[in-house]
Structures are given as structure tokens and as C-alpha cells.
Design a protein around this motif. Structure first.
Motif, short mmCIF file in Angstrom:
data_model
loop_
_atom_site.label_atom_id
_atom_site.label_comp_id
_atom_site.label_asym_id
_atom_site.label_seq_id
_atom_site.Cartn_x
_atom_site.Cartn_y
_atom_site.Cartn_z
N ALA A 161 0.84 -1.20 0.00
CA ALA A 161 0.00 0.00 0.00
C ALA A 161 0.87 1.25 0.00
CB ALA A 161 -0.90 -0.01 1.23
N PRO A 162 0.54 2.22 -0.85
CA PRO A 162 1.34 3.44 -0.91
C PRO A 162 1.16 4.28 0.35
CG PRO A 162 -0.53 3.59 -2.39
CD PRO A 162 -0.54 2.22 -1.82
N THR A 163 2.22 4.98 0.72
CA THR A 163 2.17 5.90 1.85
C THR A 163 2.21 7.32 1.33
OG1 THR A 163 4.57 5.87 2.09
CG2 THR A 163 3.33 4.28 3.40
N GLU A 164 1.90 8.23 2.20
CA GLU A 164 1.83 9.64 1.81
C GLU A 164 3.17 10.17 1.30
OE1 GLU A 164 1.09 13.52 4.41
OE2 GLU A 164 -0.59 12.11 4.45
N LYS A 165 4.26 9.74 1.91
CA LYS A 165 5.58 10.27 1.55
C LYS A 165 6.46 9.28 0.80
CE LYS A 165 5.51 13.68 5.13
NZ LYS A 165 6.22 14.42 6.13
N GLY A 166 5.93 8.12 0.44
CA GLY A 166 6.68 7.16 -0.36
C GLY A 166 7.63 6.28 0.43
N PHE A 167 7.36 6.06 1.71
CA PHE A 167 8.23 5.22 2.54
C PHE A 167 8.26 3.78 2.05
CE2 PHE A 167 6.80 8.14 6.19
CZ PHE A 167 7.77 9.06 5.89
N GLU A 168 7.22 3.37 1.34
CA GLU A 168 7.11 1.97 0.91
C GLU A 168 8.10 1.60 -0.18
OE1 GLU A 168 4.82 4.10 -2.20
OE2 GLU A 168 5.02 4.36 -0.06
N ASN A 169 8.74 2.55 -0.80
CA ASN A 169 9.66 2.26 -1.92
C ASN A 169 10.81 1.35 -1.52
OD1 ASN A 169 8.14 3.73 -3.74
ND2 ASN A 169 9.23 5.63 -3.31
#
Length: 133
Positions: free
Chosen positions: A23-31
Motif C-alpha cells: 500500500a502506498p504511503t503519503e511520503k513514499g516510505f514503501e519504496n
């Protein structure tokens, strides 16, 4: 004979082909998690509906100018894509924002999780998938 041998060698990979959705996060932590999973050969789904498991990257905390302890904490939560039931959760990892991480502790936290805790959580999801089949 060679075809049968080839089939037996690759059967475990074909039989347990779970699809994961990060799931994507607001600031792109999942990358950091996505990159690690792609390099390890996991199948990633484009949407939540197409996945067997959903991975949520959770980072919580607040910035304090002067602190002794790490004021941000994060973990991964893996849930069943169909029912939404939680399968497992990684250990909570702490981090502090600094000039070295662009004052974004979430990237450092997810990098630690990707290196130390992601494989254990994904193995738990694999065993859950095998039990359900």
C-alpha cells in the motif's frame, strides 16, 4: 524425462505464487520495501483486489527538536487481501529524523525493516498461504 525433471524442480515456485500489494504511503516510505521485494523475486500486484496479501507500512511519531530517544517508530503489517485479517506484523523499529535522511525518519525505518525483518514476515505469509491451499 527431462520435462518431468524440470517440472519437479520448478513446481514449488509455480504452486505457491502469492501476489503482494504494498500500500502506498503519503511520503513514499514503501519504496524501500518494494525495491527489496522486487530484487528478491516476489510478485507484486498493481491493485489491492488482485493481491493475496496487503502490506501496510506504518510510521508514527512526532518531531521534537531536542530528544534523547528515537521519536519515530514503524513496522510492517501483512494482511489477507480477501478478508483483511492481519497475518503478521514485524518488530517495531525506531528512528530519528536527521539531516542525513532529509528529516524523514520513515525512509530510514523502512530500510531497516527491509534489511532485517521483511524476509521473516514474508515467510510467515508464505506458510499461511500453504495452509490455506
Amino acid at each position: 524425462m527431462k520435462k518431468k525433471l524440470t517440472l519437479l524442480v520448478f513446481a514449488p515456485f509455480v504452486g505457491f505464487g502469492q501476489m503482494f500489494y504494498v500500500a502506498p504511503t503519503e511520503k513514499g516510505f514503501e519504496n524501500k520495501i518494494v525495491d527489496k521485494m522486487k530484487s528478491d523475486g516476489y510478485k507484486l500486484a498493481e491493485t489491492k483486489e488482485l493481491s493475496d496479501y496487503v502490506i501496510d507500512c506504518v510510521v508514527d511519531g512526532s518531531y521534537k527538536f531536542v530528544t534523547v530517544k528515537q521519536n519515530f517508530h514503524g513496522y510492517l503489517k501483512i494482511s489477507d487481501g480477501k478478508t483483511g485479517n492481519e497475518i503478521c506484523r514485524t518488530e517495531e523499529v525506531g528512528g530519528s529524523p536527521s539531516v542525513f535522511n532529509g528529516y524523514q525518519a520513515g525512509f530510514a525505518i523502512m530500510e531497516k525493516i527491509a534489511k532485517k525483518h521483511l524476509n521473516k514476515a514474508l515467510n510467515t505469509a508464505k506458510s499461511d498461504y500453504q495452509k490455506r491451499r
